[in-house]
Every structure is written in C-alpha cells, then in structure tokens.
Scaffold this motif. Structure first.
Motif, PDB file in Angstrom:
ATOM      1  N   UNK A   8      -5.054  -8.488   0.997  1.00  0.00           N
ATOM      2  CA  UNK A   8      -5.151  -8.451  -0.466  1.00  0.00           C
ATOM      3  C   UNK A   8      -3.987  -7.619  -0.991  1.00  0.00           C
ATOM      4  N   UNK A   9      -3.362  -8.081  -2.047  1.00  0.00           N
ATOM      5  CA  UNK A   9      -2.230  -7.384  -2.648  1.00  0.00           C
ATOM      6  C   UNK A   9      -2.642  -6.883  -4.021  1.00  0.00           C
ATOM      7  N   UNK A  15      -9.151  -5.056  -9.981  1.00  0.00           N
ATOM      8  CA  UNK A  15     -10.221  -4.129 -10.370  1.00  0.00           C
ATOM      9  C   UNK A  15     -10.754  -3.480  -9.093  1.00  0.00           C
ATOM     10  N   UNK A  16     -10.056  -2.447  -8.620  1.00  0.00           N
ATOM     11  CA  UNK A  16     -10.426  -1.826  -7.345  1.00  0.00           C
ATOM     12  C   UNK A  16     -11.826  -1.219  -7.351  1.00  0.00           C
ATOM     13  N   UNK A  85       0.728   2.050  -4.770  1.00  0.00           N
ATOM     14  CA  UNK A  85       0.944   2.266  -3.335  1.00  0.00           C
ATOM     15  C   UNK A  85      -0.287   2.851  -2.665  1.00  0.00           C
ATOM     16  N   UNK A  86      -0.925   3.806  -3.329  1.00  0.00           N
ATOM     17  CA  UNK A  86      -2.159   4.402  -2.805  1.00  0.00           C
ATOM     18  C   UNK A  86      -3.245   3.343  -2.669  1.00  0.00           C
ATOM     19  N   UNK A  87      -3.437   2.559  -3.722  1.00  0.00           N
ATOM     20  CA  UNK A  87      -4.482   1.527  -3.691  1.00  0.00           C
ATOM     21  C   UNK A  87      -4.206   0.493  -2.609  1.00  0.00           C
ATOM     22  N   UNK A  97     -11.582  -2.364  -2.083  1.00  0.00           N
ATOM     23  CA  UNK A  97     -11.370  -3.807  -2.238  1.00  0.00           C
ATOM     24  C   UNK A  97     -10.705  -4.058  -3.585  1.00  0.00           C
ATOM     25  N   UNK A  98      -9.815  -4.995  -3.568  1.00  0.00           N
ATOM     26  CA  UNK A  98      -9.061  -5.317  -4.772  1.00  0.00           C
ATOM     27  C   UNK A  98      -9.664  -6.546  -5.386  1.00  0.00           C
TER      28      UNK A  98
END
Length: 98
Positions: A8-9, A15-16, A85-87, A97-98
């Motif tokens: 996942x990008x 919406x993390x 970058x952190x996410x 999860x994104x």
C-alpha cells in the motif's frame, strides 16, 4: 500457493488507521506510551505518538498534516515528507493500514 502482498502506498487521500492487532497503551512503569502488536512492542517518540493518535481511519493524510503543522507551529510543506514517510514505514511494518 502463497499470496503476494501488494504494498500500500500512502497518498494525500489515505485515511490511516492502526491495524486491528496494534494498539497504543500507556506503560505506567516506564511512564511512556507503547504501540503493542503481537510479539512486538514499539516505543514511539512524542512526534510519532502524535501522528499515531491521528490514525483513526477518519482523518485524511492532508488533514493530519494540517493538524500537526498547527500543533507544532510549522508549515505543512516542511512536515509533509516526514509525516508521509512515517506512515509509509509503519504501513510497511503492518502496523498502520492505509
């Protein structure tokens, strides 16, 4: 036959949310917050904790960046790469999860 995991990008519209197996918990002994997941414990720093607290599945990444920029008194442009970058890193670790 095993399934291939598709990475996942993170995007501005993502919406993390914390994965179902991960949760934030305060450790009274250490006086610090921990992210608990099966067989692993992470000790996020203050900034990481602020990002993780916004991972509720309702906030878009752009909203999270705006909130954090306001909270830290900085411009959104300055923190966008750090937040995304952190996410992305924590998504790759199967914690968000994104």
């Amino acid at each position: 036959m095993s399934e291939t995991r598709v990475r996942a990008i993170v995007s501005p519209q993502s919406r993390p949310a914390l994965k179902k197996h991960a949760r934030l918990q305060y450790d009274k002994v250490r006086g610090a917050w921990a992210l608990l997941s099966p067989e692993r414990i992470f000790w996020p720093n203050e900034v990481s904790l602020d990002i993780l607290r916004l991972c509720n599945g309702r906030n878009e990444v752009t909203q999270m960046i705006a909130i954090l920029a306001d909270q830290y008194g900085t411009g959104e442009t300055e923190i966008t790469l750090d937040v995304t970058g952190f996410l992305q890193e924590w998504s790759d670790k199967f914690l968000v999860e994104l």
